[in-house]
Design a protein around this motif. Structure first.
Motif, PDB file in Angstrom:
ATOM      1  N   UNK A  45       0.752  -1.286  -0.498  1.00  0.00           N
ATOM      2  CA  UNK A  45      -0.333  -0.416   0.215  1.00  0.00           C
ATOM      3  C   UNK A  45       0.465   1.375   0.515  1.00  0.00           C
ATOM      4  N   UNK A  46       0.570   2.325  -0.900  1.00  0.00           N
ATOM      5  CA  UNK A  46       1.331   3.045  -0.819  1.00  0.00           C
ATOM      6  C   UNK A  46       0.093   4.209  -0.997  1.00  0.00           C
ATOM      7  N   UNK A  47       0.519   5.364   0.292  1.00  0.00           N
ATOM      8  CA  UNK A  47       0.397   7.032   1.419  1.00  0.00           C
ATOM      9  C   UNK A  47       0.635   7.730  -0.491  1.00  0.00           C
ATOM     10  N   UNK A  48      -0.444   7.922  -1.745  1.00  0.00           N
ATOM     11  CA  UNK A  48      -0.270   8.558  -2.724  1.00  0.00           C
ATOM     12  C   UNK A  48       0.249  10.275  -1.934  1.00  0.00           C
ATOM     13  N   UNK A  49      -0.115  11.031  -1.363  1.00  0.00           N
ATOM     14  CA  UNK A  49      -0.039  12.052  -0.541  1.00  0.00           C
ATOM     15  C   UNK A  49       1.868  12.280  -0.463  1.00  0.00           C
ATOM     16  N   UNK A  50       2.519  10.864   0.012  1.00  0.00           N
ATOM     17  CA  UNK A  50       3.807  11.226   0.504  1.00  0.00           C
ATOM     18  C   UNK A  50       4.499  10.710  -0.515  1.00  0.00           C
ATOM     19  N   UNK A  51       3.854  10.749  -1.867  1.00  0.00           N
ATOM     20  CA  UNK A  51       4.728  10.143  -3.669  1.00  0.00           C
ATOM     21  C   UNK A  51       5.715  11.666  -3.358  1.00  0.00           C
ATOM     22  N   UNK A  52       6.785  11.779  -3.688  1.00  0.00           N
ATOM     23  CA  UNK A  52       8.049  13.124  -4.034  1.00  0.00           C
ATOM     24  C   UNK A  52       8.567  12.968  -5.488  1.00  0.00           C
ATOM     25  N   UNK A  53       9.046  13.329  -5.926  1.00  0.00           N
ATOM     26  CA  UNK A  53       8.846  14.330  -7.303  1.00  0.00           C
ATOM     27  C   UNK A  53      10.612  14.299  -7.194  1.00  0.00           C
ATOM     28  N   UNK A  54      10.545  15.164  -8.597  1.00  0.00           N
ATOM     29  CA  UNK A  54      10.021  15.347  -9.813  1.00  0.00           C
ATOM     30  C   UNK A  54       9.432  13.576 -10.231  1.00  0.00           C
ATOM     31  N   UNK A  55       8.044  13.712 -11.262  1.00  0.00           N
ATOM     32  CA  UNK A  55       7.296  12.335 -11.064  1.00  0.00           C
ATOM     33  C   UNK A  55       6.601  12.958 -11.660  1.00  0.00           C
ATOM     34  N   UNK A  56       6.135  11.738 -12.744  1.00  0.00           N
ATOM     35  CA  UNK A  56       5.537  11.575 -13.907  1.00  0.00           C
ATOM     36  C   UNK A  56       3.931  10.560 -13.466  1.00  0.00           C
ATOM     37  N   UNK A  57       2.516  10.991 -13.101  1.00  0.00           N
ATOM     38  CA  UNK A  57       1.600  10.582 -12.632  1.00  0.00           C
ATOM     39  C   UNK A  57       0.646   9.960 -14.253  1.00  0.00           C
ATOM     40  N   UNK A  58       0.381   9.712 -14.525  1.00  0.00           N
ATOM     41  CA  UNK A  58      -0.350   8.778 -15.516  1.00  0.00           C
ATOM     42  C   UNK A  58      -1.548   7.730 -15.194  1.00  0.00           C
ATOM     43  N   UNK A  59      -2.558   7.888 -15.851  1.00  0.00           N
ATOM     44  CA  UNK A  59      -3.360   7.470 -14.890  1.00  0.00           C
ATOM     45  C   UNK A  59      -3.992   6.633 -16.898  1.00  0.00           C
ATOM     46  N   UNK A  60      -4.124   5.359 -16.102  1.00  0.00           N
ATOM     47  CA  UNK A  60      -4.411   5.058 -17.019  1.00  0.00           C
ATOM     48  C   UNK A  60      -5.297   3.047 -17.317  1.00  0.00           C
ATOM     49  N   UNK A  61      -5.887   2.415 -18.416  1.00  0.00           N
ATOM     50  CA  UNK A  61      -6.374   1.345 -18.326  1.00  0.00           C
ATOM     51  C   UNK A  61      -6.841   0.600 -19.410  1.00  0.00           C
ATOM     52  N   UNK A  62      -6.745  -0.462 -19.292  1.00  0.00           N
ATOM     53  CA  UNK A  62      -6.675  -1.459 -20.711  1.00  0.00           C
ATOM     54  C   UNK A  62      -8.160  -1.005 -21.749  1.00  0.00           C
ATOM     55  N   UNK A  63      -9.037  -0.936 -21.409  1.00  0.00           N
ATOM     56  CA  UNK A  63      -9.974  -0.112 -21.506  1.00  0.00           C
ATOM     57  C   UNK A  63      -9.832   1.375 -22.265  1.00  0.00           C
ATOM     58  N   UNK A  64      -9.437   1.673 -22.604  1.00  0.00           N
ATOM     59  CA  UNK A  64      -8.920   3.159 -23.000  1.00  0.00           C
ATOM     60  C   UNK A  64      -8.379   2.835 -23.702  1.00  0.00           C
ATOM     61  N   UNK A  65      -8.317   3.573 -24.740  1.00  0.00           N
ATOM     62  CA  UNK A  65      -7.825   3.460 -26.075  1.00  0.00           C
ATOM     63  C   UNK A  65      -6.762   4.623 -26.553  1.00  0.00           C
ATOM     64  N   UNK A  66      -7.059   6.039 -26.434  1.00  0.00           N
ATOM     65  CA  UNK A  66      -5.543   7.036 -25.897  1.00  0.00           C
ATOM     66  C   UNK A  66      -5.059   5.991 -25.050  1.00  0.00           C
ATOM     67  N   UNK A  67      -5.171   5.561 -24.261  1.00  0.00           N
ATOM     68  CA  UNK A  67      -4.197   5.236 -23.135  1.00  0.00           C
ATOM     69  C   UNK A  67      -3.689   4.398 -23.942  1.00  0.00           C
ATOM     70  N   UNK A  68      -3.793   3.180 -24.464  1.00  0.00           N
ATOM     71  CA  UNK A  68      -3.039   2.361 -25.021  1.00  0.00           C
ATOM     72  C   UNK A  68      -1.597   3.174 -26.419  1.00  0.00           C
ATOM     73  N   UNK A  69      -2.693   4.305 -26.491  1.00  0.00           N
ATOM     74  CA  UNK A  69      -1.312   5.200 -27.540  1.00  0.00           C
ATOM     75  C   UNK A  69      -0.188   5.383 -27.271  1.00  0.00           C
ATOM     76  N   UNK A  70      -0.280   6.245 -25.733  1.00  0.00           N
ATOM     77  CA  UNK A  70       0.231   7.303 -25.016  1.00  0.00           C
ATOM     78  C   UNK A  70       1.050   6.542 -24.323  1.00  0.00           C
ATOM     79  N   UNK A  71       0.797   5.397 -23.560  1.00  0.00           N
ATOM     80  CA  UNK A  71       1.700   4.338 -22.767  1.00  0.00           C
ATOM     81  C   UNK A  71       3.156   4.300 -23.345  1.00  0.00           C
ATOM     82  N   UNK A  72       3.530   3.810 -24.487  1.00  0.00           N
ATOM     83  CA  UNK A  72       4.707   3.756 -25.499  1.00  0.00           C
ATOM     84  C   UNK A  72       5.647   4.891 -24.950  1.00  0.00           C
TER      85      UNK A  72
END
Length: 240
Positions: free
Chosen positions: A117-144
């Motif tokens: 379990x990760x507390x998201x509020x405790x994440x320290x950057x610099x960081x890029x956080x990307x929301x994705x799902x297998x069901x999301x075609x635009x997400x699959x296009x940008x993941x590479x």
């Protein structure tokens, strides 16, 4: 997987989430507790954002399922990257986060790799956080492009995926097909997505060394867009 209303833990947000979303969208009583309209709204908005949602209803938590996964573990995400040396970023142009000073939400999510379990509020950057799902075609296009960014900034930047409103097996299949290795968190109930007051994917957060969101980018990203935003918002030059 069947179409229609999703079942299982990702079916619909609880009453408190519906009320928060209602205030944001100005829909008032239509999103109150027990409203049939509220139950149908979020999946429709996900479709309108460019993604088609049909994650199914696999039993159990995705992060606790057995079997190997391609993702890296989440160790070290709550500390700055080992070799981070970042120049002062420029002021954010994101109207949703004036000055780039919005703290990460206090949401806990499991690591896809091992269930830690990760507390998201405790994440320290610099960081890029990307929301994705297998069901999301635009997400699959940008993941590479996101994986290439992770490869080009090893030790300088945390690249973190948030597998959203999804099931384990299709998510692993997409990761294997695309060669994804960056760490991902599991968010079947869209807790983090709703906490940043968004309902659609693709979505990418740019987080500074203090764990504050400097930019919330809605839409598909490519190599050039990522390099530009990382330099502008996080002060880090991405070498091709």
């Amino acid at each position: 997987m069947s179409a229609g209303r999703p079942s299982g833990p990702g079916r619909q947000p609880g009453p408190r989430r519906r009320l928060g979303l209602g205030r944001r969208l100005g829909l008032g009583r239509w999103l109150g507790p027990g409203s049939w309209f509220a139950a149908a709204l979020v999946p429709l908005l996900l479709v309108a954002s460019g993604c088609t949602t049909d994650p199914g209803a696999a039993a159990g938590d995705a992060a606790k399922a057995s079997g190997p996964v391609p993702f890296a573990d989440c160790a070290g995400l709550t500390a700055p990257p080992a070799a981070a040396a970042v120049a002062a970023p420029q002021p954010s142009t994101d109207v949703g986060t004036p000055g780039g000073g919005t703290p990460l939400p206090d949401v806990s999510l499991a690591c896809f790799a091992d269930g830690t379990v990760i507390d998201v509020a405790a994440v320290r950057g610099p960081a890029v956080i990307n929301f994705w799902g297998s069901w999301c075609q635009p997400c699959r296009e940008e993941l590479p492009a996101l994986q290439r960014l992770a490869d080009r900034t090893v030790g300088q930047l945390h690249l973190i995926g948030v597998n959203t409103y999804d099931d384990r097996d299709p998510a692993v299949a997409v990761a294997e097909d695309l060669g994804l290795r960056f760490p991902s968190l599991v968010d079947r109930d869209r807790k983090l997505l709703l906490a940043v007051e968004r309902v659609g994917l693709p979505l990418t957060l740019f987080v500074d060394a203090d764990g504050e969101i400097r930019r919330t980018y809605e839409g598909t990203v490519d190599d050039a867009t990522l390099a530009d935003l990382v330099e502008r918002e996080l002060g880090l030059t991405v070498v091709p």
